[in-house]
Enzyme design. Sequence first.
Site, PDB file in Angstrom:
ATOM      1  N   LYS A   1       0.862  -1.179   0.000  1.00 37.03           N
ATOM      2  CA  LYS A   1       0.000   0.000   0.000  1.00 37.03           C
ATOM      3  C   LYS A   1       0.895   1.225   0.000  1.00 37.03           C
ATOM      4  O   LYS A   1       1.697   1.423   0.911  1.00 37.03           O
ATOM      5  CB  LYS A   1      -0.907   0.004   1.226  1.00 37.03           C
TER       6      LYS A   1
ATOM      7  N   LYS B   1      -2.064  -1.579  -3.834  1.00 37.65           N
ATOM      8  CA  LYS B   1      -2.949  -0.406  -3.778  1.00 37.65           C
ATOM      9  C   LYS B   1      -2.125   0.861  -3.884  1.00 37.65           C
ATOM     10  O   LYS B   1      -1.161   0.995  -3.131  1.00 37.65           O
ATOM     11  CB  LYS B   1      -3.702  -0.452  -2.455  1.00 37.65           C
TER      12      LYS B   1
HETATM   13  C1  PBG Z   1      -7.260   3.738   5.384  1.00 33.58           C
HETATM   14  C2  PBG Z   1      -7.665   3.401   3.987  1.00 33.58           C
HETATM   15  C3  PBG Z   1      -7.531   4.278   2.911  1.00 33.58           C
HETATM   16  C4  PBG Z   1      -8.093   3.656   1.799  1.00 33.58           C
HETATM   17  C5  PBG Z   1      -8.549   2.390   2.205  1.00 33.58           C
HETATM   18  N1  PBG Z   1      -8.261   2.244   3.579  1.00 33.58           N
HETATM   19  C6  PBG Z   1      -7.008   5.682   2.870  1.00 33.58           C
HETATM   20  C7  PBG Z   1      -5.711   5.995   3.451  1.00 33.58           C
HETATM   21  O1  PBG Z   1      -4.832   5.155   3.620  1.00 33.58           O
HETATM   22  O2  PBG Z   1      -5.550   7.168   3.782  1.00 33.58           O
HETATM   23  C8  PBG Z   1      -8.184   4.291   0.456  1.00 33.58           C
HETATM   24  C9  PBG Z   1      -9.087   3.698  -0.550  1.00 33.58           C
HETATM   25  C10 PBG Z   1      -9.444   4.585  -1.679  1.00 33.58           C
HETATM   26  O3  PBG Z   1      -8.863   5.664  -1.910  1.00 33.58           O
HETATM   27  O4  PBG Z   1     -10.366   4.203  -2.414  1.00 33.58           O
HETATM   28  N2  PBG Z   1      -6.966   2.785   6.265  1.00 33.58           N
END
Ligand code: PBG
Length: 325
Positions: free
Chosen positions: A194, A247
Amino acid sequence: MIRRPRRNRQSAAIRGMATETHLNAGHLVFPLFLADGADIRSGIPSLPGIFRLSPDHLLREIESCMQLGLTNFIVFPAVADHLKDTTATYGWSPDNFYLKAAREVKKRFPECCLISDVAMDPYSSDGHDGLVRDGEIVNDDTLPILAKMSVAQAEAGFDMLGPSDMMDGRVGYIRRALDEAGFTKTGILAYTAKYASAMYGPFRDALDSAPKSGDKKSYQMNPANRKEALIEAELDTAEGADMLMVKPALHYLDVICLLKEHSNLPIAAYHVSGECAMLRAACNNGWLDFGRAMPETLLSIRRAGADVILTYFAKEFAQMFPDGI
Ligand code: PBG
């Protein structure tokens, strides 16, 4: 000319046989935003077409998706500020509307796959995925918090948990906590690679979950890195992850491909809010044709190696392509 690649492209029937990549609703996971209350269906300006839903609307939405053959959902809670604190205690409170809604969904639709989000940010007054101490996001003291949240989610009936926090060691810590509590069947969809991406903007608007100070670069990965994704994959696999996720998706197709080549676990990719918003904006402006650009986009993520795609377009795909592509 002996070789003429165009021979395999000359009719729909031949193209059909020569198609290398397929995509249908069974590969997709639909992200849903849950709001507390009743009869709420509020739009998210930076993510047109997606709504924060109260539990009653969530049930209706899931029902209509199930009728389209879309059976997989990941749910994120939009938590009121007064319920947030520094240790995210509402995350496992018996009053938690997210946990109650999950119970209801699994009671009504036991055959669906319901996936959770495990991270502190929806519940944290600091807006970070981990515990903040003296301005630092501390790793090891975050783990018991994530474990409590995870056990509560498993108890509520989630089929898979999605740790999105990027703390070191969290997959193993959560796995042990689940097993000790008897939840050996609850799976872990690990956010393995991520990245600290600009593409999460609309999501943070939807949940009002942006960090109150600083950024997420000390835990989410550096967009410049590829090999580091293999280190994360190795660790998550050893710690008991059931699926590995990359991601965002489109900006990291090379990483999806890399993990697919190096792992025997199913690979998921999160086509995140900003990536969906860009495409939607271009289509709403009349610059791109949604009916063609959307399936091509999802297909590219599959072709890169994703077995599973989390996308805000899941329902529209299922509506537009009932037999898949
Ligand atoms: C936070 C989380 C995020 C997303 C999924 N879980 C945002 C972040 O890390 O700030 C983002 C998903 C998206 O942008 O569609 N735990």
